[in-house]
Design a protein around this motif. Structure first.
Motif, PDB file in Angstrom:
ATOM      1  N   SER A 128       0.908  11.707   2.997  1.00 50.40           N
ATOM      2  CA  SER A 128      -0.125  10.692   2.755  1.00 50.40           C
ATOM      3  C   SER A 128      -0.969  10.997   1.525  1.00 50.40           C
ATOM      4  O   SER A 128      -1.614  10.107   0.968  1.00 50.40           O
ATOM      5  N   SER A 129      -0.960  12.260   1.083  1.00 50.75           N
ATOM      6  CA  SER A 129      -1.748  12.644  -0.096  1.00 50.75           C
ATOM      7  C   SER A 129      -0.896  12.722  -1.361  1.00 50.75           C
ATOM      8  O   SER A 129      -1.385  13.175  -2.402  1.00 50.75           O
ATOM      9  N   LEU A 144       5.569  10.838  -2.745  1.00 48.61           N
ATOM     10  CA  LEU A 144       6.528  11.893  -3.072  1.00 48.61           C
ATOM     11  C   LEU A 144       6.688  12.885  -1.928  1.00 48.61           C
ATOM     12  O   LEU A 144       5.717  13.298  -1.305  1.00 48.61           O
ATOM     13  N   ILE A 145       7.940  13.239  -1.664  1.00 52.50           N
ATOM     14  CA  ILE A 145       8.249  14.306  -0.718  1.00 52.50           C
ATOM     15  C   ILE A 145       8.601  15.533  -1.543  1.00 52.50           C
ATOM     16  O   ILE A 145       9.628  15.573  -2.218  1.00 52.50           O
ATOM     17  N   ALA A 146       7.727  16.520  -1.526  1.00 49.31           N
ATOM     18  CA  ALA A 146       7.866  17.710  -2.363  1.00 49.31           C
ATOM     19  C   ALA A 146       8.890  18.679  -1.774  1.00 49.31           C
ATOM     20  O   ALA A 146       9.240  18.587  -0.589  1.00 49.31           O
ATOM     21  N   PRO A 147       9.356  19.626  -2.587  1.00 54.69           N
ATOM     22  CA  PRO A 147      10.353  20.589  -2.093  1.00 54.69           C
ATOM     23  C   PRO A 147       9.927  21.363  -0.857  1.00 54.69           C
ATOM     24  O   PRO A 147      10.767  21.712  -0.019  1.00 54.69           O
ATOM     25  N   TYR A 148       8.626  21.661  -0.724  1.00 54.06           N
ATOM     26  CA  TYR A 148       8.166  22.438   0.431  1.00 54.06           C
ATOM     27  C   TYR A 148       8.040  21.599   1.700  1.00 54.06           C
ATOM     28  O   TYR A 148       7.842  22.137   2.797  1.00 54.06           O
ATOM     29  N   VAL A 168       0.853  -1.185   0.000  1.00 59.70           N
ATOM     30  CA  VAL A 168       0.000   0.000   0.000  1.00 59.70           C
ATOM     31  C   VAL A 168       0.887   1.233   0.000  1.00 59.70           C
ATOM     32  O   VAL A 168       1.984   1.230   0.575  1.00 59.70           O
ATOM     33  N   ALA A 169       0.429   2.278  -0.661  1.00 57.67           N
ATOM     34  CA  ALA A 169       1.259   3.472  -0.838  1.00 57.67           C
ATOM     35  C   ALA A 169       1.769   4.023   0.482  1.00 57.67           C
ATOM     36  O   ALA A 169       2.939   4.404   0.603  1.00 57.67           O
ATOM     37  N   GLN A 170       0.909   4.084   1.484  1.00 59.91           N
ATOM     38  CA  GLN A 170       1.268   4.746   2.740  1.00 59.91           C
ATOM     39  C   GLN A 170       2.229   3.928   3.603  1.00 59.91           C
ATOM     40  O   GLN A 170       2.532   4.320   4.738  1.00 59.91           O
TER      41      GLN A 170
END
Length: 246
Positions: free
Chosen positions: A77-78, A61-65, A35-37
């Motif tokens: 989680s989103s 994904l862990i975004a730059p912000y 599962v993704a999470q």
């Protein structure tokens, strides 16, 4: 959307799919369901100055912000899926900002849930006919802060989703994110997706590609939310006598 998938084939099949040298020994354990999470590591392909390479990146994904542990915990989680519509048309979206960081996410199949009118939704396993592996369009990003244990910048990814084809409309048929599916690419489009010189027009053409329902096959399986074992029994077909036909 896509929050559950499997990869129980060898990594060497990815090399053959992309027609590139084998990736060597990646420490990936084949899995029938993740599962993704769970932030699991997954085989993805990216293209950089050294050509196309296969890596293990974390799903989600862990975004730059997301530059603090608190922000990662709150937002990640989103970040398992990215709406294709936002990549080109929503300039305020992180997916628009990351549209040049494209990757391929490899899988043997994925799971989705169907509303059959009962209290619990029915899980289905979906794959391409006669294909041991296939790939989703994805976006990737290296985490903005080093991993606390390794000191490395962690590679992470999201799966691009699109409006569902005729088969997936019948399966993913309800909910806030209903009538969507992962963007599945054939070999020709997969190679194009990784091309850093891809034009906006060509990118839009790929994003609007909808794989034909006739190339896919599916069957109902037991609940994947309660299962703990990770073996082929996860894919065992259920008796469809008590399940409304698709």
């Amino acid at each position: 959307m896509c929050y559950d998938m499997s990869y129980f084939s060898g990594i060497k099949l990815i090399s053959a799919f992309l027609n590139i040298p084998e990736a060597g020994k990646l420490p990936f354990k084949p899995t029938y369901h993740q599962v993704a999470q769970s932030w699991c590591e997954w085989p993805v392909a990216i293209q950089n100055e050294n050509g196309i390479q296969i890596h293990l990146f974390e799903w989600g994904l862990i975004a730059p912000y997301m530059n603090t542990p608190e922000k990662i915990k709150h937002y990640r989680s989103s970040m398992a899926n990215a709406r294709s519509e936002k990549m080109l048309d929503d300039k305020n979206s992180v997916w628009h900002q990351l549209k040049q960081q494209r990757c391929l996410v490899f899988t043997t199949g994925f799971f989705e849930h169907r509303d059959v009118g009962s209290k619990k939704k029915q899980a289905y396993f979906i794959r391409l006919k006669n294909e041991p592996i296939f790939c989703f369009a994805g976006l990737y990003n290296y985490a903005p802060t080093p991993d606390a244990e390794t000191g490395e910048l962690k590679g992470t990814f999201t799966i691009v989703t699109q409006p569902a084809n005729s088969l997936m409309q019948k399966i993913h048929n309800s909910g806030e994110n209903g009538n969507r599916m992962p963007l599945i690419l054939n070999k020709e489009l997969a190679t194009q997706w990784l091309n850093p010189a891809l034009s906006e027009t060509d990118l839009r053409t790929i994003i609007e590609y909808n794989i034909p329902a006739a190339t896919m096959e599916t069957w109902p399986v037991a609940s994947i939310r309660k299962r703990k074992e990770d073996d082929i029994s996860v894919l065992a077909p259920l008796d469809e006598a008590n399940i409304p036909p698709l």
